[in-house]
Write a protein that holds these residues in place. Sequence first.
Motif, PDB file in Angstrom:
ATOM      1  N   PHE A  99       0.834  -1.209   0.000  1.00 52.57           N
ATOM      2  CA  PHE A  99       0.000   0.000   0.000  1.00 52.57           C
ATOM      3  C   PHE A  99       0.865   1.254   0.000  1.00 52.57           C
ATOM      4  O   PHE A  99       0.503   2.276  -0.584  1.00 52.57           O
ATOM      5  CB  PHE A  99      -0.902  -0.023   1.240  1.00 52.57           C
ATOM      6  N   GLN A 100       2.026   1.184   0.645  1.00 51.72           N
ATOM      7  CA  GLN A 100       2.873   2.355   0.810  1.00 51.72           C
ATOM      8  C   GLN A 100       3.784   2.644  -0.387  1.00 51.72           C
ATOM      9  O   GLN A 100       4.648   3.508  -0.305  1.00 51.72           O
ATOM     10  CB  GLN A 100       3.712   2.207   2.086  1.00 51.72           C
ATOM     11  N   ALA A 101       3.540   1.979  -1.504  1.00 50.39           N
ATOM     12  CA  ALA A 101       4.337   2.251  -2.704  1.00 50.39           C
ATOM     13  C   ALA A 101       4.261   3.715  -3.110  1.00 50.39           C
ATOM     14  O   ALA A 101       5.234   4.289  -3.617  1.00 50.39           O
ATOM     15  CB  ALA A 101       3.871   1.365  -3.852  1.00 50.39           C
ATOM     16  N   SER A 102       3.110   4.333  -2.888  1.00 51.73           N
ATOM     17  CA  SER A 102       2.927   5.735  -3.296  1.00 51.73           C
ATOM     18  C   SER A 102       3.762   6.705  -2.459  1.00 51.73           C
ATOM     19  O   SER A 102       3.788   7.910  -2.751  1.00 51.73           O
ATOM     20  CB  SER A 102       1.449   6.122  -3.198  1.00 51.73           C
ATOM     21  N   GLU A 103       4.440   6.205  -1.439  1.00 54.39           N
ATOM     22  CA  GLU A 103       5.262   7.068  -0.590  1.00 54.39           C
ATOM     23  C   GLU A 103       6.695   7.231  -1.096  1.00 54.39           C
ATOM     24  O   GLU A 103       7.486   7.952  -0.486  1.00 54.39           O
ATOM     25  CB  GLU A 103       5.275   6.517   0.841  1.00 54.39           C
ATOM     26  N   LEU A 104       7.026   6.583  -2.192  1.00 58.13           N
ATOM     27  CA  LEU A 104       8.398   6.653  -2.703  1.00 58.13           C
ATOM     28  C   LEU A 104       8.734   8.050  -3.220  1.00 58.13           C
ATOM     29  O   LEU A 104       7.847   8.794  -3.659  1.00 58.13           O
ATOM     30  CB  LEU A 104       8.594   5.613  -3.807  1.00 58.13           C
ATOM     31  N   PRO A 105      10.000   8.440  -3.193  1.00 59.28           N
ATOM     32  CA  PRO A 105      10.401   9.796  -3.584  1.00 59.28           C
ATOM     33  C   PRO A 105      10.043  10.143  -5.031  1.00 59.28           C
ATOM     34  O   PRO A 105      10.072   9.285  -5.919  1.00 59.28           O
ATOM     35  CB  PRO A 105      11.924   9.769  -3.406  1.00 59.28           C
ATOM     36  N   PHE A 106       9.682  11.424  -5.222  1.00 59.44           N
ATOM     37  CA  PHE A 106       9.483  12.036  -6.542  1.00 59.44           C
ATOM     38  C   PHE A 106       8.319  11.428  -7.318  1.00 59.44           C
ATOM     39  O   PHE A 106       8.237  11.582  -8.530  1.00 59.44           O
ATOM     40  CB  PHE A 106      10.762  11.928  -7.394  1.00 59.44           C
ATOM     41  N   LEU A 107       7.411  10.755  -6.636  1.00 59.96           N
ATOM     42  CA  LEU A 107       6.381   9.975  -7.320  1.00 59.96           C
ATOM     43  C   LEU A 107       5.055  10.710  -7.481  1.00 59.96           C
ATOM     44  O   LEU A 107       4.394  10.592  -8.518  1.00 59.96           O
ATOM     45  CB  LEU A 107       6.150   8.658  -6.560  1.00 59.96           C
ATOM     46  N   CYS A 108       4.645  11.473  -6.463  1.00 54.07           N
ATOM     47  CA  CYS A 108       3.283  12.009  -6.439  1.00 54.07           C
ATOM     48  C   CYS A 108       3.237  13.528  -6.623  1.00 54.07           C
ATOM     49  O   CYS A 108       3.661  14.271  -5.737  1.00 54.07           O
ATOM     50  CB  CYS A 108       2.599  11.642  -5.123  1.00 54.07           C
ATOM     51  N   PRO A 109       2.676  13.985  -7.739  1.00 52.02           N
ATOM     52  CA  PRO A 109       2.583  15.427  -7.974  1.00 52.02           C
ATOM     53  C   PRO A 109       1.491  16.115  -7.168  1.00 52.02           C
ATOM     54  O   PRO A 109       1.564  17.310  -6.897  1.00 52.02           O
ATOM     55  CB  PRO A 109       2.286  15.510  -9.471  1.00 52.02           C
ATOM     56  N   SER A 110       0.451  15.370  -6.795  1.00 48.45           N
ATOM     57  CA  SER A 110      -0.654  15.963  -6.040  1.00 48.45           C
ATOM     58  C   SER A 110      -1.464  14.869  -5.378  1.00 48.45           C
ATOM     59  O   SER A 110      -1.403  13.694  -5.777  1.00 48.45           O
ATOM     60  CB  SER A 110      -1.572  16.781  -6.959  1.00 48.45           C
ATOM     61  N   SER A 111      -2.254  15.263  -4.402  1.00 52.76           N
ATOM     62  CA  SER A 111      -3.130  14.303  -3.739  1.00 52.76           C
ATOM     63  C   SER A 111      -4.273  13.880  -4.659  1.00 52.76           C
ATOM     64  O   SER A 111      -4.684  12.717  -4.664  1.00 52.76           O
ATOM     65  CB  SER A 111      -3.702  14.905  -2.454  1.00 52.76           C
ATOM     66  N   THR A 112      -4.779  14.813  -5.463  1.00 55.34           N
ATOM     67  CA  THR A 112      -5.877  14.498  -6.373  1.00 55.34           C
ATOM     68  C   THR A 112      -5.493  13.363  -7.321  1.00 55.34           C
ATOM     69  O   THR A 112      -6.265  12.424  -7.539  1.00 55.34           O
ATOM     70  CB  THR A 112      -6.284  15.738  -7.184  1.00 55.34           C
ATOM     71  N   VAL A 113      -4.290  13.455  -7.864  1.00 53.74           N
ATOM     72  CA  VAL A 113      -3.818  12.425  -8.790  1.00 53.74           C
ATOM     73  C   VAL A 113      -3.556  11.117  -8.061  1.00 53.74           C
ATOM     74  O   VAL A 113      -4.065  10.050  -8.429  1.00 53.74           O
ATOM     75  CB  VAL A 113      -2.542  12.891  -9.528  1.00 53.74           C
ATOM     76  N   LYS A 332       1.421   8.910 -14.225  1.00 51.87           N
ATOM     77  CA  LYS A 332       1.745   9.746 -15.380  1.00 51.87           C
ATOM     78  C   LYS A 332       0.516   9.996 -16.237  1.00 51.87           C
ATOM     79  O   LYS A 332       0.262  11.127 -16.670  1.00 51.87           O
ATOM     80  CB  LYS A 332       2.838   9.060 -16.210  1.00 51.87           C
ATOM     81  N   ALA A 333      -0.260   8.942 -16.485  1.00 52.72           N
ATOM     82  CA  ALA A 333      -1.464   9.087 -17.305  1.00 52.72           C
ATOM     83  C   ALA A 333      -2.494  10.000 -16.640  1.00 52.72           C
ATOM     84  O   ALA A 333      -3.143  10.810 -17.304  1.00 52.72           O
ATOM     85  CB  ALA A 333      -2.072   7.707 -17.572  1.00 52.72           C
ATOM     86  N   ALA A 334      -2.631   9.870 -15.301  1.00 51.41           N
ATOM     87  CA  ALA A 334      -3.617  10.684 -14.570  1.00 51.41           C
ATOM     88  C   ALA A 334      -3.176  12.140 -14.460  1.00 51.41           C
ATOM     89  O   ALA A 334      -4.004  13.026 -14.220  1.00 51.41           O
ATOM     90  CB  ALA A 334      -3.828  10.101 -13.179  1.00 51.41           C
TER      91      ALA A 334
END
Length: 336
Positions: A99-113, A332-334
Amino acid sequence: MHRKTALLAFVVSALVAAPAVAQKQTLKMAYWAGPSHHMVQTQEAWAKTVLEASGGNLVIEIDKAPLAKPDGQYDIVKNGVRDLVWHVPGYTVGRFDLFQASELPFLCPSSTVCSTVLWKWYNKHGLVAKEFTDATLVTAFTTGPFSIHLAKPARTLDEIRALKIRVPASSVPVAKALNWSVAVLPATDAYETLQRGVVEGTVFPWEAVNSFRLNELVKFHLEIPGGLLSSAFMIVGNTKAIERLTPENKAALMKASGEAGSALFGKYWDAADEKGRADAKQRNHTIETIAPAELDKWRPLLQVTTDEWLRKANAKGVDGQKLLDDLRQMIKAASN
């Protein structure tokens, strides 16, 4: 007699065919962040969508004060003390590695995405069954990207290493990879430790700087494209409590949760990020983006965090690289 028998049969069949009277039910939800945190309004907004989806029959009753510390939230829902909680998986280390994969560095541009992508990706690959064995995942979301917030300017790795930085549990691998001097503390302790000078900075998304009133204490902010990391969050339900719901109320809960819940939480978290950043600007704080050449020095050091996640994922019997590649592609697609 035949007429009476026929009438009785008609009444019985009508009663059987009539829809069941809607049943009003309540789920009690724990809360831990404090009255100034934007999740007060965000949880209430989500609870309202559940109420509307149920036609007014399912009420989410949110506690007015913390029942347990952040690291105790999963236990109180698992043990049935509360029906629902907002849980930070970083506080149950090793339990929700996938579940915590989304916590990796430089991965998430925003919470909405990242909030909606996290829900879709986690369910697409059947990961719920692997990690949720004693509670029920209701919805998933993330913070926005984490920046570095400091009491004094620091723009390079060497300058930051000279300071004591407060980090949450989810940030420990990043801090360790960068060889920072850290204090691992929950979000609720950030203000006091900064005020007392125990730490000289913290890593947080912008919303937390405002929610925990840290803009009173930190005046220099270093932003990282895609975030130094983000935090993955979940709304978790006690399985027995959810199974006790009527089919109609359970359907309403899940309709307002899942991807719809992720989208709602993502929208509110990004709005809170914007508010926190605007507050810092209004206070004439210094806000800078890390220099590209400096960031190039950080990237190879932080590769170890990705390698460690891949190791943990593979140990759980999945193809970690395939999962991570798909998560990146979906983000990236989102984002486009």
